[in-house]
Design a protein around this motif. Structure first.
Motif, PDB file in Angstrom:
ATOM      1  N   GLU A 321       0.821  -1.215   0.000  1.00  0.00           N
ATOM      2  CA  GLU A 321       0.000   0.000   0.000  1.00  0.00           C
ATOM      3  C   GLU A 321       0.851   1.260   0.000  1.00  0.00           C
ATOM      4  O   GLU A 321       0.392   2.319  -0.450  1.00  0.00           O
ATOM      5  CB  GLU A 321      -0.948   0.005   1.207  1.00  0.00           C
ATOM      6  N   HIS A 322       2.076   1.173   0.511  1.00  0.00           N
ATOM      7  CA  HIS A 322       2.952   2.348   0.518  1.00  0.00           C
ATOM      8  C   HIS A 322       3.402   2.728  -0.884  1.00  0.00           C
ATOM      9  O   HIS A 322       3.971   3.818  -1.071  1.00  0.00           O
ATOM     10  CB  HIS A 322       4.172   2.084   1.405  1.00  0.00           C
ATOM     11  N   LEU A 323       3.170   1.863  -1.857  1.00  0.00           N
ATOM     12  CA  LEU A 323       3.544   2.151  -3.241  1.00  0.00           C
ATOM     13  C   LEU A 323       2.346   2.586  -4.073  1.00  0.00           C
ATOM     14  O   LEU A 323       2.434   2.662  -5.295  1.00  0.00           O
ATOM     15  CB  LEU A 323       4.189   0.913  -3.884  1.00  0.00           C
ATOM     16  N   ARG A 324       1.231   2.879  -3.416  1.00  0.00           N
ATOM     17  CA  ARG A 324       0.022   3.309  -4.114  1.00  0.00           C
ATOM     18  C   ARG A 324      -0.380   4.697  -3.629  1.00  0.00           C
ATOM     19  O   ARG A 324       0.160   5.227  -2.655  1.00  0.00           O
ATOM     20  CB  ARG A 324      -1.135   2.339  -3.855  1.00  0.00           C
ATOM     21  N   TYR A 325      -1.359   5.274  -4.326  1.00  0.00           N
ATOM     22  CA  TYR A 325      -1.958   6.505  -3.832  1.00  0.00           C
ATOM     23  C   TYR A 325      -2.576   6.235  -2.460  1.00  0.00           C
ATOM     24  O   TYR A 325      -3.050   5.119  -2.193  1.00  0.00           O
ATOM     25  CB  TYR A 325      -3.055   6.994  -4.773  1.00  0.00           C
ATOM     26  N   PRO A 326      -2.601   7.234  -1.579  1.00  0.00           N
ATOM     27  CA  PRO A 326      -3.290   7.044  -0.295  1.00  0.00           C
ATOM     28  C   PRO A 326      -4.742   6.638  -0.519  1.00  0.00           C
ATOM     29  O   PRO A 326      -5.379   7.053  -1.487  1.00  0.00           O
ATOM     30  CB  PRO A 326      -3.196   8.438   0.361  1.00  0.00           C
ATOM     31  N   GLY A 327      -5.248   5.817   0.365  1.00  0.00           N
ATOM     32  CA  GLY A 327      -6.621   5.350   0.226  1.00  0.00           C
ATOM     33  C   GLY A 327      -7.620   6.491   0.205  1.00  0.00           C
ATOM     34  O   GLY A 327      -7.442   7.511   0.897  1.00  0.00           O
ATOM     35  N   PHE A 328      -8.654   6.321  -0.597  1.00  0.00           N
ATOM     36  CA  PHE A 328      -9.683   7.357  -0.701  1.00  0.00           C
ATOM     37  C   PHE A 328     -11.045   6.698  -0.824  1.00  0.00           C
ATOM     38  O   PHE A 328     -11.260   5.856  -1.691  1.00  0.00           O
ATOM     39  CB  PHE A 328      -9.432   8.255  -1.912  1.00  0.00           C
ATOM     40  N   GLU A 329     -11.945   7.073   0.065  1.00  0.00           N
ATOM     41  CA  GLU A 329     -13.299   6.543   0.046  1.00  0.00           C
ATOM     42  C   GLU A 329     -14.255   7.694  -0.252  1.00  0.00           C
ATOM     43  O   GLU A 329     -14.384   8.626   0.544  1.00  0.00           O
ATOM     44  CB  GLU A 329     -13.646   5.917   1.402  1.00  0.00           C
ATOM     45  N   PRO A 330     -14.925   7.672  -1.396  1.00  0.00           N
ATOM     46  CA  PRO A 330     -15.832   8.781  -1.712  1.00  0.00           C
ATOM     47  C   PRO A 330     -16.986   8.844  -0.725  1.00  0.00           C
ATOM     48  O   PRO A 330     -17.496   7.819  -0.266  1.00  0.00           O
ATOM     49  CB  PRO A 330     -16.322   8.439  -3.123  1.00  0.00           C
ATOM     50  N   GLY A 331     -17.388  10.063  -0.388  1.00  0.00           N
ATOM     51  CA  GLY A 331     -18.502  10.227   0.533  1.00  0.00           C
ATOM     52  C   GLY A 331     -19.832  10.116  -0.185  1.00  0.00           C
ATOM     53  O   GLY A 331     -19.927  10.338  -1.399  1.00  0.00           O
ATOM     54  N   TYR A 332     -20.853   9.768   0.562  1.00  0.00           N
ATOM     55  CA  TYR A 332     -22.207   9.743  -0.004  1.00  0.00           C
ATOM     56  C   TYR A 332     -22.719  11.174  -0.030  1.00  0.00           C
ATOM     57  O   TYR A 332     -22.530  11.922   0.930  1.00  0.00           O
ATOM     58  CB  TYR A 332     -23.116   8.865   0.848  1.00  0.00           C
ATOM     59  N   PRO A 333     -23.339  11.612  -1.117  1.00  0.00           N
ATOM     60  CA  PRO A 333     -23.784  13.007  -1.209  1.00  0.00           C
ATOM     61  C   PRO A 333     -24.618  13.424   0.006  1.00  0.00           C
ATOM     62  O   PRO A 333     -25.567  12.739   0.384  1.00  0.00           O
ATOM     63  CB  PRO A 333     -24.621  13.024  -2.495  1.00  0.00           C
ATOM     64  N   ARG A 334     -24.245  14.536   0.596  1.00  0.00           N
ATOM     65  CA  ARG A 334     -24.861  14.981   1.842  1.00  0.00           C
ATOM     66  C   ARG A 334     -26.380  15.145   1.700  1.00  0.00           C
ATOM     67  O   ARG A 334     -27.139  14.833   2.615  1.00  0.00           O
ATOM     68  CB  ARG A 334     -24.219  16.307   2.271  1.00  0.00           C
ATOM     69  N   SER A 359     -19.870   9.448  -4.083  1.00  0.00           N
ATOM     70  CA  SER A 359     -20.092   8.075  -4.522  1.00  0.00           C
ATOM     71  C   SER A 359     -21.138   7.968  -5.631  1.00  0.00           C
ATOM     72  O   SER A 359     -22.178   8.630  -5.595  1.00  0.00           O
ATOM     73  CB  SER A 359     -20.517   7.225  -3.326  1.00  0.00           C
ATOM     74  N   PHE A 360     -20.855   7.092  -6.585  1.00  0.00           N
ATOM     75  CA  PHE A 360     -21.804   6.774  -7.655  1.00  0.00           C
ATOM     76  C   PHE A 360     -22.981   5.963  -7.116  1.00  0.00           C
ATOM     77  O   PHE A 360     -23.991   5.805  -7.808  1.00  0.00           O
ATOM     78  CB  PHE A 360     -21.086   6.000  -8.763  1.00  0.00           C
ATOM     79  N   GLU A 361     -22.858   5.478  -5.874  1.00  0.00           N
ATOM     80  CA  GLU A 361     -23.959   4.719  -5.273  1.00  0.00           C
ATOM     81  C   GLU A 361     -25.243   5.536  -5.237  1.00  0.00           C
ATOM     82  O   GLU A 361     -26.340   4.977  -5.252  1.00  0.00           O
ATOM     83  CB  GLU A 361     -23.578   4.277  -3.853  1.00  0.00           C
ATOM     84  N   ALA A 362     -25.101   6.873  -5.180  1.00  0.00           N
ATOM     85  CA  ALA A 362     -26.297   7.718  -5.182  1.00  0.00           C
ATOM     86  C   ALA A 362     -27.094   7.527  -6.475  1.00  0.00           C
ATOM     87  O   ALA A 362     -28.337   7.512  -6.457  1.00  0.00           O
ATOM     88  CB  ALA A 362     -25.906   9.179  -5.005  1.00  0.00           C
ATOM     89  N   VAL A 363     -26.402   7.372  -7.599  1.00  0.00           N
ATOM     90  CA  VAL A 363     -27.077   7.145  -8.880  1.00  0.00           C
ATOM     91  C   VAL A 363     -27.725   5.763  -8.880  1.00  0.00           C
ATOM     92  O   VAL A 363     -28.892   5.602  -9.273  1.00  0.00           O
ATOM     93  CB  VAL A 363     -26.090   7.289 -10.058  1.00  0.00           C
TER      94      VAL A 363
END
Length: 727
Positions: A321-334, A359-363
């Motif tokens: 994981e140290h060789l990747r972009y930092p983890g990112f979790e998209p937020g659910y639209p407020r 997050s695309f989960e909203a769609v």
């Protein structure tokens, strides 16, 4: 400072589209070369370069070759004849390929330092060889098919973009290895097996070793030819013309016709041959003669052919994981986070969602709620590119099974997704959906959903329009904008557009939407011309336009005219740009920048100052001829003032990026400004800033945007600063 070729009056005022695209792919390669990019992300960019180049060669370069073959000597609007352009493009492809493989060598060295090693079969120890021999016998050998070439067995069809081994053989008892006693055979490397194979190790904390599938096959090539001895064996790969020619007018069944045409893609004219270094000259001449590629692109590589496998390789590695972009979790639209009722929210206000930061989960959830809601009577939707195991496809199928009127416009002509879209179309039809396969002569590229719901004694429309596809995978890596609204006039416009696509209707009047190919381009022209008029009158006049490509000559000319009249124009163009900025008397008020970063900039957002009453539009269309004249596209205004402010701030962030942005110079070169320049003052990465927001609406109140811009003049006025020039 590096030397920069200056634009002169002898040069065209336009940049060629194909040349500009190859420059874009070089910017992608620069991300693979950038030491600040995490190592496992660098190999992903290396993979993207390969995939991009494959598509360019099979479509764009192939098209130029067809023009040369047909004897076309006319010049395009950038001043190139097909023959001249092919020569230039071929040289750029060859140089790009050479730089790509040199970068591969550097990255493999860095991977080795991190304990990730690509090795060869001959370098393995006895136990490792024994295990791989068992793997070969059980998993590889049964799949291989040696194809002999002789008088009774002519050269087989060489599949496009498949890797083959060309093997020179001689009879076991033969003494001389001249051409008379020499045989030739081909072996296709199975595409349905993993290209990379992990080699086990008994040592604790040992390095991870990998061998490529073709190397394993080479090491056991003798098992395929018991009566002959392999003299030499090298890999090659052929790329064919993949641009489909579909007779839409004459087709009785568009779906059936597309399936037939897809079968012909594998027979396309050869356009590029990639070969390993040391490739047998006798086989090369035979292949060139058989495939008729004497005058086409031939690339010799010193590293593995086709580096696209690095995408899956990078994703398969765990513990790095140290060789990747930092983890990112998209937020659910407020706006939707505290309710299960999308419709109740949209009755109160519009909602804009910015992917992948939200997050695309909203769609997905919006479509699912519409599918399950007993008050919903109808759902209409366009699908251009969807993903495997799509939740949207499942929801639409469920809605149809529940008796709702479900209409899905599936664009069969979405290049390289044709087969997948055919599969979706059949799935949806089986579920009871009405499936429309687009219109003859036009691709349907608009992204829109219409939900019709019965509420009390009336019907109400709920709309989603977007700049990107209904694709969960791409929504996690592409930057796109989606608007949810219950605005009745936008709803009426979307209804009319669906009726135009599915029936014989033609709207007399649009309330808010601008639609291509009928009048979207004219609306843009009017907006540009209005800014020019305001500039002449001394009123505030400015244009900021963000898109993927700008190649339509008429549009470029409109921008040139506005610049000459004093309009300040900032273009954020990720890929192709045929406009030359900074030319005195023509485009001195225009600046162009391209951003290539962690996420693929994909949203189309257009801002017009409008004498202090700004207009902001979101669109599915780039400013390319195909989008404006040969596709059904839509452009939708952003009406809510808070949403306008949010998108204006987004554009400002991108204009202030001094980490991943490149600026286009008048001579067609892109410069990447180093972060320690006084003009930059501090490092500012737009993607990182947006990712740090708890909600994208917080962009409106963001105070971290610097007040220092990076105009093209900064480069021209500070020749003593350190600038990196990318050719």
């Amino acid at each position: 400072m590096a030397n920069v070729t200056q634009w002169t009056k002898a040069d065209s005022i336009y940049i060629n589209r194909e040349i500009s695209w190859l420059q874009f792919n070089r910017r992608v390669l620069q991300e693979a070369q950038d030491d600040s990019t995490p190592l496992l992300e660098r190999i992903k960019f290396l993979s993207i370069v390969s995939t991009n180049l494959d598509e360019f060669v099979s479509v764009r370069a192939a098209g130029i070759m067809e023009q040369v073959k047909s004897g076309n000597h006319s010049k395009d609007f950038t001043g190139f004849t097909p023959k001249e352009l092919l020569k230039q493009v071929t040289a750029m492809i060859e140089q790009l390929a050479a730089d790509q493989y040199a970068t591969h060598e550097q990255i493999c060295h860095l991977l080795q330092q991190q304990g990730i090693v690509f090795t060869t079969f001959s370098d393995l120890d006895g136990q490792q060889k024994k295990e791989l021999e068992a793997y070969y016998v059980q998993n590889v050998f049964p799949v291989l098919t040696p194809l002999a070439i002789d008088r009774s067995r002519p050269c087989p069809l060489i599949r496009t973009k498949s890797i083959y081994l060309a093997i020179v053989l001689k009879e076991t008892k033969a003494v001389a290895a001249d051409s008379q006693g020499t045989k030739l055979a081909l072996v296709e490397i199975p595409a349905n097996l993993s290209r990379f194979i992990e080699v086990s190790s008994q040592e604790e904390h040992a390095k991870k070793h990998y061998i490529l599938l073709e190397d394993l096959i080479k090491s056991h090539i003798h098992t395929l030819f018991t009566m002959y001895s392999p003299v030499s064996f090298h890999a090659f790969r052929l790329t064919r013309n993949a641009d489909l020619s579909l007779d839409e007018e004459g087709a009785e069944d568009l779906l059936d016709e597309m399936e037939k045409v897809l079968q012909t893609r594998r027979w396309g004219t050869p356009v590029r041959l990639e070969i390993e270094k040391g490739f047998d000259p006798w086989i090369l001449e035979l292949l060139k003669s058989e495939l008729e590629v004497d005058n086409h692109i031939i690339i010799t590589t010193v590293t593995p052919i086709d580096l696209s496998f690095f995408m899956s390789f990078s994703s398969s590695l765990s513990g790095y994981e140290h060789l990747r972009y930092p983890g990112f979790e998209p937020g659910y639209p407020r706006a939707f986070a505290r309710t299960d009722d999308f419709f109740a929210v949209l009755r109160e206000r519009d909602v804009i969602v910015m992917h992948p930061y939200e997050s695309f989960e909203a769609v997905n959830d919006f479509i699912q709620q519409a599918a399950l809601d007993t008050s919903v009577l109808a759902i209409k939707m366009t699908l251009y590119r969807s993903n495997g195991d799509s939740h949207i496809i499942q929801s639409l199928s469920r809605a149809a099974e529940m008796g709702k009127q479900v209409t899905v416009v599936v664009e069969l002509k979405a290049r390289f997704d044709e087969a997948r879209n055919i599969e979706w179309a059949k799935t949806l039809e089986k579920a009871g959906c009405h499936v429309v396969y687009g219109l003859a002569g036009l691709k349907i590229h608009a992204k829109m959903t219409l939900v019709v719901r019965k509420e009390e004694d009336m019907l109400k429309r709920y709309i989603h329009v977007a700049t990107g596809n209904y694709n969960e995978v791409s929504a996690s890596i592409f930057t796109d904008i989606g608007l949810f609204t219950a605005n009745p006039r936008i709803g009426e416009d979307v209804s009319n557009l669906f009726n135009e696509i599915t029936g014989f209707s033609m709207p007399v009047h649009w309330h808010y939407l601008s639609v291509a190919p009928t009048h979207l381009k004219q609306q843009l022209f009017r907006s540009i011309q209005r800014e020019a008029k305001h500039a002449q009158e001394g009123k505030p006049a400015r244009i900021i336009a963000k898109m993927n490509a700008l190649s339509n000559k008429e549009m470029v000319d409109q921008l040139y005219n506005a610049s000459k009249l004093g309009v300040q124009i900032d273009l954020i163009v990720r890929g192709i740009c045929c406009l030359r900025p900074g030319i005195p008397g023509l485009s001195e008020h225009i600046q162009v920048r391209s951003i290539v970063d962690r996420f693929l900039e994909h949203s189309r957002i257009f801002y017009f100052e409008n004498a202090g009453n700004p207009q902001v539009w979101m669109s599915s269309a780039d400013w390319m001829t195909r989008n404006l004249d040969r596709r059904i596209e839509l452009m939708c205004p952003v009406l809510d003032e808070e949403h306008k402010s949010m998108l204006i701030q987004l554009l400002t962030l991108l204009l202030d990026d001094n980490v991943k942005a490149r600026v286009l110079l008048p001579d067609g070169q892109y410069i990447h400004v180093t972060n320690h320049l006084a003009v930059c003052r501090s490092q500012f990465d737009a993607h990182s800033i947006i990712m740090k927001q708890q909600d994208t609406h917080d962009l409106i109140h963001n105070e971290s945007v610097p007040d220092i811009k990076l105009p093209l003049d900064a480069y021209l006025e500070q020749p003593d600063q350190e600038w990196i020039i990318y050719h």
